[in-house]
Design a protein around this motif. Structure first.
Motif, PDB file in Angstrom:
ATOM      1  N   UNK A  24       0.822  -1.213   0.000  1.00 32.47           N
ATOM      2  CA  UNK A  24       0.000   0.000   0.000  1.00 32.47           C
ATOM      3  C   UNK A  24       0.856   1.263   0.000  1.00 32.47           C
ATOM      4  N   UNK A  25       0.394   2.281  -0.694  1.00 30.17           N
ATOM      5  CA  UNK A  25       1.146   3.519  -0.836  1.00 30.17           C
ATOM      6  C   UNK A  25       1.371   4.256   0.467  1.00 30.17           C
ATOM      7  N   UNK A  26       0.559   3.972   1.487  1.00 33.10           N
ATOM      8  CA  UNK A  26       0.699   4.719   2.742  1.00 33.10           C
ATOM      9  C   UNK A  26       2.056   4.483   3.406  1.00 33.10           C
ATOM     10  N   UNK A  27       2.686   3.347   3.108  1.00 37.83           N
ATOM     11  CA  UNK A  27       3.994   3.055   3.709  1.00 37.83           C
ATOM     12  C   UNK A  27       5.110   3.890   3.077  1.00 37.83           C
ATOM     13  N   UNK A  28       4.846   4.494   1.928  1.00 35.90           N
ATOM     14  CA  UNK A  28       5.857   5.275   1.226  1.00 35.90           C
ATOM     15  C   UNK A  28       5.514   6.761   1.184  1.00 35.90           C
ATOM     16  N   UNK A  29       4.363   7.114   1.740  1.00 33.93           N
ATOM     17  CA  UNK A  29       3.930   8.518   1.739  1.00 33.93           C
ATOM     18  C   UNK A  29       4.909   9.372   2.540  1.00 33.93           C
ATOM     19  N   UNK A  30       5.381  10.459   1.924  1.00 33.90           N
ATOM     20  CA  UNK A  30       6.295  11.363   2.611  1.00 33.90           C
ATOM     21  C   UNK A  30       7.732  10.893   2.653  1.00 33.90           C
ATOM     22  N   UNK A  31       8.006   9.714   2.097  1.00 38.67           N
ATOM     23  CA  UNK A  31       9.379   9.201   2.109  1.00 38.67           C
ATOM     24  C   UNK A  31      10.116   9.701   0.878  1.00 38.67           C
ATOM     25  N   UNK A  32      11.342  10.174   1.060  1.00 41.91           N
ATOM     26  CA  UNK A  32      12.092  10.765  -0.050  1.00 41.91           C
ATOM     27  C   UNK A  32      12.873   9.739  -0.874  1.00 41.91           C
ATOM     28  N   UNK A  33      12.719   8.452  -0.542  1.00 42.85           N
ATOM     29  CA  UNK A  33      13.417   7.407  -1.288  1.00 42.85           C
ATOM     30  C   UNK A  33      14.798   7.082  -0.758  1.00 42.85           C
ATOM     31  N   UNK A  34      15.217   7.796   0.287  1.00 46.70           N
ATOM     32  CA  UNK A  34      16.548   7.548   0.847  1.00 46.70           C
ATOM     33  C   UNK A  34      16.624   6.164   1.492  1.00 46.70           C
ATOM     34  N   UNK A  35      17.763   5.501   1.292  1.00 41.10           N
ATOM     35  CA  UNK A  35      18.000   4.200   1.891  1.00 41.10           C
ATOM     36  C   UNK A  35      18.985   4.269   3.057  1.00 41.10           C
ATOM     37  N   UNK A  36      19.306   5.467   3.503  1.00 45.20           N
ATOM     38  CA  UNK A  36      20.309   5.621   4.578  1.00 45.20           C
ATOM     39  C   UNK A  36      19.924   4.830   5.826  1.00 45.20           C
ATOM     40  N   UNK A  37      18.676   4.929   6.232  1.00 47.66           N
ATOM     41  CA  UNK A  37      18.216   4.165   7.386  1.00 47.66           C
ATOM     42  C   UNK A  37      17.540   2.872   6.972  1.00 47.66           C
ATOM     43  N   UNK A  38      16.784   2.913   5.883  1.00 48.81           N
ATOM     44  CA  UNK A  38      16.024   1.747   5.430  1.00 48.81           C
ATOM     45  C   UNK A  38      16.915   0.558   5.117  1.00 48.81           C
ATOM     46  N   UNK A  39      18.152   0.813   4.666  1.00 45.14           N
ATOM     47  CA  UNK A  39      19.064  -0.284   4.337  1.00 45.14           C
ATOM     48  C   UNK A  39      19.369  -1.163   5.548  1.00 45.14           C
ATOM     49  N   UNK A  40      19.149  -0.654   6.737  1.00 48.15           N
ATOM     50  CA  UNK A  40      19.338  -1.468   7.935  1.00 48.15           C
ATOM     51  C   UNK A  40      18.382  -2.650   7.988  1.00 48.15           C
ATOM     52  N   UNK A  41      17.254  -2.556   7.256  1.00 48.43           N
ATOM     53  CA  UNK A  41      16.253  -3.632   7.242  1.00 48.43           C
ATOM     54  C   UNK A  41      16.455  -4.599   6.086  1.00 48.43           C
ATOM     55  N   UNK A  42      17.536  -4.446   5.315  1.00 46.98           N
ATOM     56  CA  UNK A  42      17.735  -5.280   4.127  1.00 46.98           C
ATOM     57  C   UNK A  42      17.860  -6.765   4.455  1.00 46.98           C
ATOM     58  N   UNK A  43      18.545  -7.106   5.526  1.00 48.37           N
ATOM     59  CA  UNK A  43      18.713  -8.527   5.862  1.00 48.37           C
ATOM     60  C   UNK A  43      17.381  -9.173   6.209  1.00 48.37           C
ATOM     61  N   UNK A  44      16.556  -8.465   6.983  1.00 48.78           N
ATOM     62  CA  UNK A  44      15.228  -8.981   7.326  1.00 48.78           C
ATOM     63  C   UNK A  44      14.387  -9.100   6.064  1.00 48.78           C
ATOM     64  N   UNK A  45      14.473  -8.094   5.189  1.00 50.83           N
ATOM     65  CA  UNK A  45      13.731  -8.144   3.928  1.00 50.83           C
ATOM     66  C   UNK A  45      14.186  -9.327   3.082  1.00 50.83           C
ATOM     67  N   UNK A  46      15.487  -9.592   3.065  1.00 46.59           N
ATOM     68  CA  UNK A  46      16.007 -10.732   2.316  1.00 46.59           C
ATOM     69  C   UNK A  46      15.446 -12.051   2.815  1.00 46.59           C
ATOM     70  N   UNK A  47      15.353 -12.182   4.128  1.00 48.27           N
ATOM     71  CA  UNK A  47      14.790 -13.401   4.708  1.00 48.27           C
ATOM     72  C   UNK A  47      13.312 -13.550   4.338  1.00 48.27           C
ATOM     73  N   UNK A  48      12.582 -12.440   4.361  1.00 46.21           N
ATOM     74  CA  UNK A  48      11.153 -12.487   4.028  1.00 46.21           C
ATOM     75  C   UNK A  48      10.937 -12.805   2.547  1.00 46.21           C
TER      76      UNK A  48
END
Length: 260
Positions: A24-48
């Motif tokens: 859903x788009x609400x999870x990306x609303x207001x987000x500038x696309x930066x991965x500076x902090x989001x990249x910390x969740x990459x390992x969990x995302x990989x497992x999922x």
């Protein structure tokens, strides 16, 4: 104070970046696309991302389907979920590093969407090695083989974050540069969560020795690739990030099957 909602958003944004899974788009609303902090969740995302392919692999093996076919179908589903994101990076990186005599020429080749001989060979070897290695884990049972997929995908995404942070951007206007370098805390979170998921899954399925051998192989492969990329183009690109994920996957699967 970190809120649970923020953690969930980071995981979903990481999944949105690393896969073709719609959210859903609400999870990306207001987000500038930066991965500076989001990249910390990459390992969990990989497992999922690896969960559906791992379940498919386990189910097929349980039903008595040949290990090679089971592994190939599971990897096909994984590639479908990611849209071949990392495979594309591997192919472009192989073409650039293999065919470019200078830094400028290597970057030019990597930006070209056409597939060359080096890229084609890299894709064949990546899919072949991962398929054979996964099939080689089948004798340990459907659950152990499925756990290997989850563990390897988590660790490989963590290795990608390390590669991202260890090298400066090779191109100022590149995709990797545009979304920002991972922050120090994001690198720590990605590496620790990747190591935790990898360790719990592989130790449970194969034991301490095998888990350690896989980790050492992944670290060596990641370091060698980073060294090659630094020497050739003096920095990372989106393609080298994809290549780092693929190289780590291959190293882990091969090390696991050799040491079991």
């Amino acid at each position: 104070m970190i809120r649970l909602e923020d953690i969930l958003k980071d995981i979903i944004r990481a999944l949105g970046f690393l896969s073709r899974i719609p959210f859903p788009g609400r999870f990306f609303a207001g987000h500038d696309g930066s991965m500076r902090r989001t990249s910390g969740a990459f390992a969990i995302a990989g497992a999922l991302i690896a969960l559906p392919p791992a379940l498919l692999l386990g189910l097929l093996l349980h039903l008595g389907v040949k290990p090679e076919l089971s592994a190939l179908l599971a990897l096909a589903l994984q590639i479908g979920l990611t849209g071949g994101l990392h495979e594309d990076g591997l192919a472009d990186c192989a073409d650039g590093l293999g065919g470019g005599r200078t830094r400028e020429r290597a970057l030019e080749i990597m930006k070209d969407s056409r597939l060359g001989a080096y890229g084609g060979l890299a894709l064949i070897l990546s899919l072949g090695l991962r398929t054979e290695a996964l099939a080689g884990l089948a004798p340990h049972g459907p659950v152990a083989a499925g756990l290997a997929m989850v563990a390897v995908n988590a660790a490989a995404r963590a290795a990608m974050v390390w590669h991202w942070s260890a090298l400066a951007p090779a191109r100022v206007g590149g995709v990797a540069a545009a979304v920002g370098q991972p922050s120090g805390s994001a690198v720590i979170v990605a590496l620790s969560s990747g190591l935790l998921i990898y360790g719990v899954a592989t130790i449970h399925a194969y034991g301490w020795g095998v888990a350690l051998a896989g980790a050492l192989a992944a670290m060596l492969a990641s370091w060698l690739l980073a060294r090659l990329v630094r020497g050739k183009i003096q920095g990372h690109t989106g393609d080298t990030l994809g290549a780092s994920e693929q190289i780590c996957e291959i190293a882990l699967y091969v090390a696991l099957v050799i040491t079991t």
